[in-house]
Structure formats: C-alpha cells, structure tokens
Design a protein around this motif. Structure first.
Motif, PDB file in Angstrom:
ATOM      1  N   ASP A 369      45.588  59.963 -47.483  1.00 13.98           N
ATOM      2  CA  ASP A 369      46.502  59.709 -46.368  1.00 13.98           C
ATOM      3  C   ASP A 369      47.955  59.754 -46.828  1.00 13.98           C
ATOM      4  OD1 ASP A 369      44.344  59.445 -44.724  1.00 13.98           O
ATOM      5  OD2 ASP A 369      44.346  57.263 -44.683  1.00 13.98           O
ATOM      6  N   LYS A 395      35.260  58.011 -41.486  1.00  6.61           N
ATOM      7  CA  LYS A 395      36.014  57.033 -40.711  1.00  6.61           C
ATOM      8  C   LYS A 395      35.920  55.630 -41.307  1.00  6.61           C
ATOM      9  CE  LYS A 395      37.195  60.002 -37.487  1.00  6.61           C
ATOM     10  NZ  LYS A 395      38.595  60.426 -37.303  1.00  6.61           N
ATOM     11  N   ARG A 398      38.412  54.062 -44.162  1.00  6.77           N
ATOM     12  CA  ARG A 398      39.768  53.579 -43.896  1.00  6.77           C
ATOM     13  C   ARG A 398      39.680  52.204 -43.245  1.00  6.77           C
ATOM     14  NH1 ARG A 398      40.438  59.167 -41.978  1.00  6.77           N
ATOM     15  NH2 ARG A 398      41.849  60.300 -43.387  1.00  6.77           N
ATOM     16  N   ASP A 401      44.283  52.432 -40.257  1.00  4.76           N
ATOM     17  CA  ASP A 401      44.750  53.819 -40.163  1.00  4.76           C
ATOM     18  C   ASP A 401      46.273  53.926 -40.204  1.00  4.76           C
ATOM     19  OD1 ASP A 401      42.184  54.656 -40.043  1.00  4.76           O
ATOM     20  OD2 ASP A 401      42.292  55.627 -38.092  1.00  4.76           O
ATOM     21  N   MET A 430      42.853  60.170 -35.835  1.00  2.00           N
ATOM     22  CA  MET A 430      43.158  58.752 -36.033  1.00  2.00           C
ATOM     23  C   MET A 430      42.460  57.905 -34.976  1.00  2.00           C
ATOM     24  SD  MET A 430      46.944  56.981 -35.741  1.00  2.00           S
ATOM     25  CE  MET A 430      47.098  57.554 -34.046  1.00  2.00           C
TER      26      MET A 430
END
Length: 582
Positions: A369, A395, A398, A401, A430
C-alpha cells in the motif's frame, strides 16, 4: 585508442633497442629476420635453433636455400614474450613473474623449447616457477589465471587454467573458513578481477568442495558489484549514461555476465539480501535478459518478500534516471507469487487465508500500500495496473485501509480527468468501512471521491453513533446494517438529482409564462379555444410533475408509507379550528 597504440609502439621501440644491445654486441653478423606482428628482430639462426625445435623445422623444411625471414606473428604473448624467449636462447637473463609466466610457458610450447629437444629449456624453467612460486598463493594463482584469458586454448591444453582453478578454489575455501588477514572477505575481491567464465568455474568448484552458502553468496555479490558496477551499485543512473547508445556490444556482454551470475546462484532462495536481488532484477529488465533469468529472480524475491521495503520495490519500478516507470509486470508476479505461497501454507495448516493472515502477509500488505502511494502520482500509471497490484493483496490482510485510501487519493489527484465511473473503479479496491475515524472524516470531505464512497463514510459513523457500540460485535452489526442500507441510499441520491432537474425545468417554464403574459397587451381578448389549449398544456406539465414527485417519495418503503391509505375524508365531524387571534 590512439594513446594505447602509441604506448604499444613505444614498448616495441624500447624492445628493439634492448634487443640490439644484446644481439649486435656479437661479433657474428645476423642472418635471419624474425617478424612478430609489427616488430622485427634481427637474430642468428644457430642461436635460435639450439633451443627451438620449431624454428629448426621452419629452416630445414623451407623451400628457400637460404631462409632469411621467419614470420612468428601468431606466437602467444606477441613481441614482448618473443623477446624474452630470444633472450633465453642467447643466454641473457630476464625476469619471470606471475604476470608473464603463463605467456612464456605457452610461447615455449609454441616454439617447442621443451626438455625433449634440449635439457633445462624454457618450458621446464617456467614449470618450475609455476609450481614453486606462482601457484603457492591465492593472489598468484588468480593473476596467472587472469593472464590465461588471452592465451586460450593453449593455456587450457597445457593444464595451466585447471591448475590455477584448483589452487584458487582450495585457498579461497580455506580463507573463508579460517581468515588469515583483514578484511575477512578480501579473497572475494581477488576473485572479482576474473572474467565470468573462470570465475564461474571457481564458484562451481567451491560448491563441490562443500563451501557454505553464505560464502558463495558473498563471492557472487562482490563479483556482480564490480562487473556490473554502473547497473548494480550506481543507482543514480549516471553510469548507464556513460556508455554511448552506439556501443551495444557492451550491453550484450553485461547481459551475458548477468545471466551467468543468476545461473550460479545457490539453490537456497534466502541466501541473498532482497535489495541485491531487486537490483539484479532491475538490471535484467534494463538489459532485456532472458525470461528464464527474470523468472528466477522474481521467484527468489517472492520467497522473502516479507523483508522487502518500499525502496526495494521502487528499484524495480523505475528506470535508472527515475523519470519513468518500468513495466510493472515483474512487481505483479512477485506479489502474486508471495500470496500464492501464503495461501498454500494456510491450506496446509488447515486454515482459511481469507480469515486469518500471517504476520508476514500483514507486513507485505502494508508495504504494498505504501508502494502504491509512491507510484500513484505518475500520470502514466493506468487504472488497470493500479488496481491489478492492489487487488493482489487479500482483503483480510489489511487491518485498516488507510494506506490504501492514501494511495487512491494520490492517484485521483494525479489523474484529475477521470469521470465518475472511472473514479468508482479506482475506489473499488478499498473497503470504506475499514477506514479509521480520521480517514473517514477526510473521505467525507474529499471532493475527489465518488458520491458512493462518501456515503459509505458518512453512514458508517452515523449508524455507529446510533448503535452506541464500540466493541467488535457492534462494529460487525453496524457494518451489516450499513451495507444493506447503502443500496437504498445510493438510489435515493440519484432520485434527488432527477427531482432537482425537474424542479429546475418547472422554474424555467413558469419564468417563460410570466414573460409571455407581461408582453401580451391583449390578454382579455384571448379566445376560448386558445385559453383551453394553454390550460391544457399547463395541466399536462403539472400532471407530469405530480407523477414524478410521487415516484420520488422517499418514504415509499419506509415506516411512514402512505401509499395504502384511502383517500377518504370524514365530513360528519369537522375539525374544530381556531380563528381568533390571541
């Protein structure tokens, strides 16, 4: 180039002068001219024939009754080495060193100055020096081996190369295990002066002798940083500019060295630091190395990706001048390989990688990221490439986010011409419900974000305040309610936009009617037919507005639904109204 030619000519001139000093001092005049390249030596046949069987054969087998010129231009070592061989024939002293011993040994073989023809000849003298002096130390063996690069294949046939490799291998292994001087890795610098062919043979021999993986890795790193200095060590890009574009042979040689180094890498994937592997991969991309070479480096990096830094990934992403992006396919393959490895480990351990991610996966997700935030500002980065890298990370890896949101915001700022659909596509990677409170506040005021993302941020906070929950269970419940509510909210926003448009049309229509009635001086004489037409058009417009407003009833499906209430008014008991003013 001209300076090197002048230097060679100067050396040849000095050689001729020295030769004249010890040849012309003889009372007997010379009777043969020996040509070696551009140098000419006036010598005596009987002195040369006494030591060299090759020259004797040339004189005996010549068709000329009195041979006066002999061409020895192909003698190993050239004029300088022939001068020393001629001195040996005349009994003049000269120095044998580690730099010229291999050339003298090959020249002795070429001239057939061996023990079979004459005892204590040049061949035996050079062999004694090799065994007693040159090959007793690592430095001596490396220097001799280096001089053999210009003496192939004769040096290989005389076993000089193999003897040097055997000595260098033994000495290097001993130094790696029991250092005799400081710094302890001095021997790697000694090996780095060799061409890749000889260096590779020493590394292979060391591996066969059981050298440690870290020992091999240390030698390979030192060699690569020296052989590909402008690519691996110079990250400023100045080194690549020092080589003109019209010198492709230099890049071809660098590609050969790089591919040979990669082929020498030990099987242990974690033997090298990840920043070194990233530099190698960038060099492979720049030099257009083979797919096998790049694939091997990508696999090695993906295995230890948990140790990667943002700078390491940026090394792979930009050209040496830092002005434009490389093809990001290698970065995508590396991240994908790491994720697949983590999935396999999770499945083997009986878990679900979508629910529980390892610490390494969390670390990589945060690094990726942050990496996306660095490259998002470049206009040449497309939505597909941005989303392609972001979607590689599961997903669940994380926790929040926020870093991904920062990358998205930078991307949207660097690409201001994106329409609503394209911005929604960028934001699709996101989960707005996983933003921190500070990030949600920022998102709710961010005009670059699409409306749907802003609504996510606003409704999450509103529902969380209503629920009054702060624990994980309440967060899950709020998230579920928010997701169910969002579909209705988004459609409501769109209906409100349609209503606003219809109201604007109605205002314009009324404004036009007022202007028409003001400008008409004969309002009272309008016929019945025209009045009825005007009232009909008004009626049609307001009927359509009424229908539109009816459709846009925001409480149609809510608790205040009035669509099923009968339109009946009870007039038997009128409501008491208060008309007095108090």
């Amino acid at each position: 180039m001209a300076a090197s030619v002048n230097s060679i000519n100067n050396r040849l001139t000095l050689a001729m002068e020295r030769t004249g000093q010890w040849v012309f001092s003889q009372e007997i005049p010379t009777d043969v001219l020996v040509v070696v390249g551009e140098a000419n030596f006036s010598l005596h046949k009987f002195m040369l024939v006494a030591k060299s069987n090759h020259i004797r054969k040339l004189i005996v087998e010549s068709n000329e009754p009195d041979l006066t010129t002999i061409d020895l231009s192909d003698i190993p070592g050239g004029p300088e080495i022939f001068e020393k061989a001629a001195k040996f024939c005349y009994g003049v002293n000269f120095e044998i060193t580690v730099h010229n011993v291999a050339s003298l040994r090959c020249a002795a073989e070429y001239l057939e100055m061996t023990e079979k023809y004459c005892t204590n000849n040049l061949a035996s003298r050079t062999e004694d020096f090799l065994s007693q002096v040159a090959l007793t130390s690592l430095s001596g063996a490396i220097v001799v081996l280096k001089s053999c690069e210009d003496l192939l294949p004769m040096a290989e046939g005389l076993k000089i190369v193999q003897r040097c490799i055997d000595v260098a291998t033994l000495k290097a292994c001993n130094e790696a295990n029991f250092p005799s001087r400081s710094p302890t890795n001095w021997w790697t610098e000694e090996l780095s002066i060799l061409e890749i062919e000889f260096f590779g043979r020493i590394i292979t021999a060391m591996r066969n002798r059981g050298a440690k993986v870290l020992t091999i890795a240390s030698a390979l790193i030192t060699y690569t940083e020296r052989a590909l200095r402008d690519l691996v060590r110079d990250h400023s890009g100045n080194g690549t500019k020092s080589i003109a574009p019209n010198e492709p042979e230099v890049r071809v040689r660098q590609r050969e060295i790089l591919e040979a180094v990669v082929a020498l890498l030990p099987a242990e994937k974690a033997a090298f630091p990840i920043n070194f592997l990233c530099c190698l991969l960038r060099s492979a991309i720049f030099l257009k190395a083979s797919n096998g070479c790049k694939s091997e480096l990508e696999k090695r990096i993906s295995v230890i990706l948990e140790h990667v830094t943002v700078d390491d990934l940026l090394v792979l992403s930009f050209t040496y001048d830092g002005e434009r992006l490389f093809d990001l396919e290698s970065v995508r393959k590396i991240i994908s390989g790491f994720v697949e490895k983590e999935k396999s480990v999770a499945v083997f351990n009986g878990g679900d990688y979508r629910e529980t991610c390892s610490t390494a996966m969390h670390r990589v997700a945060k690094t990726v990221d942050a990496y996306l935030s660095e490259i998002a500002a470049y206009g040449e980065l497309t939505i597909s490439k941005f989303n392609g890298i972001a979607n590689l990370i599961p997903k669940g890896s994380r926790k929040v986010d926020d870093d991904l949101y920062r990358a998205i915001d930078i991307f949207l700022k660097a690409h201001p011409n994106l329409d609503e659909i394209e911005r929604e596509k960028v934001c699709s990677v996101m989960d707005p419900l996983k933003l921190s409170y500070e990030a949600r506040v920022h998102a709710s005021q961010n005009k670059r974000l699409p409306v749907q993302i802003v609504l996510h941020a606003l409704y999450y906070d509103q529902l969380k305040l209503r629920s009054g929950g702060v624990d994980d269970k309440s967060d899950i419940a709020v998230t579920a309610v928010t997701k169910n509510q969002l579909q209705t909210d988004v459609s409501l926003v769109r209906e409100n936009e349609a209503l606003r448009s219809e109201l604007m049309k109605m205002k314009l229509f009324i404004s036009d009617m007022k202007k028409g009635s003001t400008g008409n001086t004969s309002v009272h004489t309008v016929g019945t037919t025209s009045s009825s037409k005007g009232s009909g058009s008004k009626k049609t417009f307001f009927s359509s507005m009424s229908k539109t407003l009816g459709k846009l009833n925001p409480f149609k499906h809510g608790s205040k639904d009035t669509s099923n209430i009968e339109d009946v008014v009870d007039v038997t008991k009128p409501r008491r109204r208060r008309f007095s003013i108090s």
